[in-house]
Scaffold this active site. Structure first.
Site, mmCIF file in Angstrom:
data_model
loop_
_atom_site.group_PDB
_atom_site.id
_atom_site.type_symbol
_atom_site.label_atom_id
_atom_site.label_comp_id
_atom_site.label_asym_id
_atom_site.label_seq_id
_atom_site.Cartn_x
_atom_site.Cartn_y
_atom_site.Cartn_z
ATOM 1 N N ARG A 37 -28.702 -52.230 57.919
ATOM 2 C CA ARG A 37 -29.779 -52.356 56.944
ATOM 3 C C ARG A 37 -31.048 -51.636 57.373
ATOM 4 O O ARG A 37 -31.997 -51.507 56.587
ATOM 5 C CB ARG A 37 -30.120 -53.837 56.746
ATOM 6 C CG ARG A 37 -29.370 -54.573 55.640
ATOM 7 C CD ARG A 37 -29.843 -54.238 54.248
ATOM 8 N NE ARG A 37 -31.289 -54.175 54.118
ATOM 9 C CZ ARG A 37 -32.086 -55.230 53.967
ATOM 10 N NH1 ARG A 37 -31.566 -56.449 53.920
ATOM 11 N NH2 ARG A 37 -33.391 -55.085 53.853
ATOM 12 N N ASP A 73 -27.848 -60.079 45.480
ATOM 13 C CA ASP A 73 -28.977 -60.998 45.377
ATOM 14 C C ASP A 73 -29.050 -61.463 43.938
ATOM 15 O O ASP A 73 -28.646 -60.731 43.019
ATOM 16 C CB ASP A 73 -30.290 -60.308 45.778
ATOM 17 C CG ASP A 73 -31.443 -61.301 45.883
ATOM 18 O OD1 ASP A 73 -31.664 -61.834 46.985
ATOM 19 O OD2 ASP A 73 -32.112 -61.552 44.859
#
Length: 346
Positions: A37, A73
């Site tokens: 990430r 998400d």
């Protein structure tokens, strides 16, 4: 796949052992996640198939869990349809123009297949790599997603959201209905691409009274579950601090009811059936705070939860919420091994 421990338990059928997976198992507790990430925003990582696939697979490789959870998400579908938002590190989703009037609904348009092409590609590739391990798709429930849109970001008391519900119920129901349609489209895309189950996260529904939940929230969650019924995949439902809502959340259409750490699983079963509803499989519910307490604390809790889970037609072992970022991955690996071995012997 159809005879996997996870899917058997989700259908309330006996299996080889109690299945185990963890909410937020793909995330900040893994060094390999932090490495991949680096330099990439949360939303970007959720919309790049190469990252989605790798991050979803990381905990499956490391822990040997019985199910993978799709890396995304709850606000990703909003971003996909053009809502101006960002996920700020250490804060959470922040909405540039919160919903305050009927005119603000125009920015929340229906999800089109072209909006979620990244999702379809990701799920298809994951299914091809996961083999016999089921993939759980997920979306945010209308109330929880609406709370971000109304509050403008995370909230401790959801005061604006509750106020809107009561002061302008017409606007509230229009917003929640639109978000139900977004959730349906997002979940259907995952199922049609190969997801074996779905989980609807109503993370913040526990802020509501049963009366408010039944009037303002349950109909919209029920719309999502009803729309997915035709696909025949297990539908899981979870929220935090929802001990007083378990029966209502079950009645909304969930096949499996997630339980946080505040309510023992056998008591959760009693609450789910208190109004005459059928007993259903449950998921949970080790307190995430105990992950740093040492094995002498964790192991008795595993034994207790496995015993209490026998009150339900099926039990999926999980935490009572997500994996904290400070968790030692080896502890989770140890829990997976213990749950699988202990339940296989009982």
């Amino acid at each position: 796949m159809d005879r996997s421990a996870f899917l058997l338990a989700a259908r309330g059928e006996p299996g080889p052992h109690t299945p185990v997976w963890f909410m937020r198992q793909a995330g900040r507790s893994l060094p390999e996640y932090r490495a991949i990430r680096e330099g990439t925003t949360m939303l970007e990582s959720c919309m790049r198939p190469d990252l989605v696939v790798e991050i979803t697979l990381q905990p499956v490789r490391r822990y040997g869990v019985d199910a993978a959870i799709f890396y995304s998400d709850i606000v990703t579908p909003l971003k996909a349809v053009g809502v101006d938002l960002e996920i700020k590190p250490g804060v959470g989703p922040v909405i540039a123009s919160p919903v305050r009037s009927t005119d603000d609904l125009a920015g929340i348009r229906p999800v089109e297949p072209s909006d979620v092409a990244f999702l379809t590609e990701s799920v298809q590739e994951l299914v091809s790599q996961l083999g016999g391990t089921p993939l759980i798709g997920f979306a945010g429930a209308p109330f929880t997603v609406a709370s971000y849109l109304v509050e403008g970001g995370p909230s401790k008391d959801y005061a604006r959201t509750k106020s809107l519900m009561h002061s302008d119920p017409k606007l509230w129901h229009a917003l929640a209905d639109r978000l139900a349609e977004v959730a349906i489209a997002y979940l259907v895309a995952q199922i049609e691409a190969g997801a074996s189950a779905i989980q609807l996260f109503d993370s913040w529904a526990g802020s509501l009274s049963p009366r408010d939940y039944a009037q303002f929230v349950q109909p919209h969650s029920a719309k999502v579950f009803t729309a997915l019924e035709q696909y025949g995949v297990p539908r899981l439902h979870f929220g935090v601090n929802t001990g007083e809502l378990l029966g209502l959340m079950s009645d909304a259409g969930a096949d499996v009811v997630g339980v946080d750490w505040r309510v023992p699983l056998d008591e959760a079963v009693r609450r789910i059936t208190a109004n005459g509803g059928p007993a259903k499989p449950v998921q949970g519910n080790l307190d995430p705070a105990l992950l740093t307490a040492g094995w002498s604390v964790i192991e008795p809790e595993i034994d207790r939860i496995l015993a209490e889970g026998k009150a339900a037609p099926g039990h999926i072992f999980n935490l009572g919420h997500g994996v904290p970022p400070t968790t030692d991955p080896e502890v989770l690996h140890q829990i997976v091994k213990a749950v699988q071995e202990k339940s296989a012997q009982s």
